[in-house]
Design an enzyme around this catalytic site. Structure first.
Site, PDB file in Angstrom:
ATOM      1  CG  HIS A 216     -25.232 -69.953   6.241  1.00 14.34           C
ATOM      2  ND1 HIS A 216     -26.052 -70.559   7.162  1.00 14.34           N
ATOM      3  CD2 HIS A 216     -23.970 -70.085   6.700  1.00 14.34           C
ATOM      4  CE1 HIS A 216     -25.298 -71.033   8.161  1.00 14.34           C
ATOM      5  NE2 HIS A 216     -24.031 -70.762   7.898  1.00 14.34           N
ATOM      6  CD  GLU A 217     -20.841 -69.773   4.615  1.00 14.21           C
ATOM      7  OE1 GLU A 217     -21.262 -70.923   4.740  1.00 14.21           O
ATOM      8  OE2 GLU A 217     -20.272 -69.164   5.553  1.00 14.21           O
TER       9      GLU A 217
ATOM     10  CG  HIS B 124     -21.330 -67.032   9.207  1.00 18.71           C
ATOM     11  ND1 HIS B 124     -21.805 -67.255  10.481  1.00 18.71           N
ATOM     12  CD2 HIS B 124     -21.441 -68.224   8.558  1.00 18.71           C
ATOM     13  CE1 HIS B 124     -22.188 -68.518  10.614  1.00 18.71           C
ATOM     14  NE2 HIS B 124     -21.973 -69.123   9.447  1.00 18.71           N
TER      15      HIS B 124
ATOM     16  CE1 TYR C  99     -18.521 -71.805  13.755  1.00 18.70           C
ATOM     17  CE2 TYR C  99     -20.360 -70.262  13.663  1.00 18.70           C
ATOM     18  CZ  TYR C  99     -19.724 -71.397  13.194  1.00 18.70           C
ATOM     19  OH  TYR C  99     -20.275 -72.108  12.166  1.00 18.70           O
TER      20      TYR C  99
ATOM     21  CD  GLU D 269     -23.669 -72.028  11.461  1.00 21.98           C
ATOM     22  OE1 GLU D 269     -22.690 -71.389  11.070  1.00 21.98           O
ATOM     23  OE2 GLU D 269     -24.489 -72.544  10.677  1.00 21.98           O
TER      24      GLU D 269
ATOM     25  CG  ASP E  26     -12.912 -83.723  16.956  1.00 25.57           C
ATOM     26  OD1 ASP E  26     -12.110 -84.542  17.423  1.00 25.57           O
ATOM     27  OD2 ASP E  26     -12.744 -83.114  15.869  1.00 25.57           O
TER      28      ASP E  26
ATOM     29  CG  HIS F 269     -22.860 -76.159  11.967  1.00 20.54           C
ATOM     30  ND1 HIS F 269     -21.545 -76.053  12.374  1.00 20.54           N
ATOM     31  CD2 HIS F 269     -23.014 -75.282  10.953  1.00 20.54           C
ATOM     32  CE1 HIS F 269     -20.940 -75.170  11.623  1.00 20.54           C
ATOM     33  NE2 HIS F 269     -21.797 -74.681  10.752  1.00 20.54           N
TER      34      HIS F 269
HETATM   35  O1  L5W Z   1     -23.434 -74.018   8.118  1.00 19.93           O
HETATM   36  C1  L5W Z   1     -22.494 -73.905   7.376  1.00 19.93           C
HETATM   37  N1  L5W Z   1     -21.386 -73.228   7.698  1.00 19.93           N
HETATM   38  O2  L5W Z   1     -21.305 -72.624   8.916  1.00 19.93           O
HETATM   39  C2  L5W Z   1     -22.519 -74.554   6.002  1.00 19.93           C
HETATM   40  C3  L5W Z   1     -22.360 -76.056   6.049  1.00 19.93           C
HETATM   41  C4  L5W Z   1     -22.901 -76.503   4.711  1.00 19.93           C
HETATM   42  C5  L5W Z   1     -23.377 -75.220   4.044  1.00 19.93           C
HETATM   43  C6  L5W Z   1     -22.117 -74.433   3.668  1.00 19.93           C
HETATM   44  C7  L5W Z   1     -21.522 -73.994   5.011  1.00 19.93           C
HETATM   45  C8  L5W Z   1     -23.851 -74.390   5.240  1.00 19.93           C
HETATM   46 ZN    ZN Z   2     -22.537 -71.081   9.116  1.00 21.14          ZN
END
Ligand code: L5W
Ligand code: ZN
Ligand code: CA
Length: 316
Positions: A143-144, A147, A158, A167, A224, A231
């Site tokens: 996931h990271e 990005h 974003y 996301e 906030d 997400h």
């Molecule tokens: O969606 C995320 N970041 O944009 C997360 C939140 C919890 C996991 C680690 C980072 C996925």
């Molecule tokens: Zn993310």
């Protein structure tokens, strides 16, 4: 170009043994591999207070056995994600040009999060209640790093719909790399509670995400407000991607599944060729149709399934 790879090993966050590439210098071993692109390097940010002090200290060991589970997983999973994008999509690192992949673990104090900060990945240790160290999940690492790829390609802003797509694209490739399921974060979420996850692509509503555009959550474009619920509303596109791969009937619309591999190719092509920084959900539908048309032809089942998957989540 035969690179002499040194192999290290250790146990990850969940105690599972794994091997990975290491470097050896001045009598010490380091979490540094040089055979993948510009290299994969993993650091310990335990003593870091300010972001300017990142990445921290490169993780080392007197032997080629490493004891820091969070570091072992950040390093080993970065290798797996690099290999996925190189072998499956022909992409050499997140910039397509062999950029070094840098990760720091033990960031913050009991930090229940992980992120790509524009130059590197950072992972918190979690508080042991909500999360255990977050590099312990391959889908989180995928996931990271996704990005980073998104930033170098479509660069989806974003916030609001483009942010929810940003996301979702990260969840999609997190799930593709962690190819056993359609859950996100299940390996590190709530260590005291088994069988749950942070998000579900097959059933977003299980974790309070919408699974239809009619349920899009309007939130303020502020921290906030999760920048307009990036997400939260990602659940809509996540559901579409799940339906495209696995098929199903959703809100009365039938979708014929085309499998994970073809789904991944469609989203990779859409992300790298057709999505732009302000793409909306409607743009996502068109980008996926265009990508599927390029890959499989306009009269293909794949194109029809893309149309049906987006109709099933109310995106036209
Ligand atoms: O969606 C995320 N970041 O944009 C997360 C939140 C919890 C996991 C680690 C980072 C996925
Ligand atoms: Zn993310
Ligand atoms: Ca998963």
């Amino acid at each position: 170009n035969t690179v002499h790879q040194l192999t290290g090993s250790g146990r990850g966050v969940l105690g599972d043994r794994k091997t990975f590439e290491v470097d050896h210098k001045y009598g010490k071993y380091y979490l540094k591999g040089t055979s993948r692109g510009g290299g994969i390097k993993t650091y310990n940010a335990y003593h870091v207070i300010y972001e300017s002090q990142l990445p921290g200290t490169m993780v080392s060991s007197k032997t080629n056995y490493f004891l820091d589970g969070a570091a072992v997983d950040a390093h080993a999973y970065a290798e797996k994600v690099y290999d996925y994008f190189k072998n499956v999509h022909g992409r050499n690192s997140y910039d397509g040009n062999g950029a070094p992949v840098i990760s720091s673990v033990h960031v913050g104090r009991n930090w229940n999060n992980a992120a790509w900060i524009g130059t590197q990945m950072v992972y918190g240790d979690g508080d042991g209640i909500v999360f255990r160290p977050l590099s312990g999940a391959l889908d989180v690492v995928g996931h990271e790093l996704t990005h980073a790829i998104t930033e170098k390609t479509a660069n989806l802003e974003y916030h609001n719909e483009s942010g929810a797509l940003n996301e979702s694209i990260s969840d999609i490739f997190g799930a593709m790399v962690d190819s056993g399921d359609w859950l996100l974060g299940e390996d590190v979420y709530t260590p005291k509670q088994s069988g749950d996850a942070f998000r579900s692509m097959s059933n977003p509503t299980q974790y309070d995400q919408p699974d239809h555009y009619s349920r899009y959550v309007r939130l303020p474009d502020t921290p906030d407000g999760d920048y307009g619920g990036v997400h939260i509303n990602s659940g809509i596109n996540n559901k579409a991607a799940y339906l495209l791969a696995e098929g199903g009937t959703h809100y009365g619309v039938n979708v014929t599944g085309i499998g994970r591999a073809k789904t991944a190719k469609i989203y990779y092509r859409a992300l790298t060729l057709y999505l732009t920084s302000r793409s909306t959900f409607a743009d996502m539908r068109q980008a996926a149709i265009k990508a599927a048309t390029d890959l499989y032809g306009s009269a293909s089942q794949e194109v029809q399934s893309v149309k049906n998957a987006y109709s099933a989540v109310g995106v036209y």
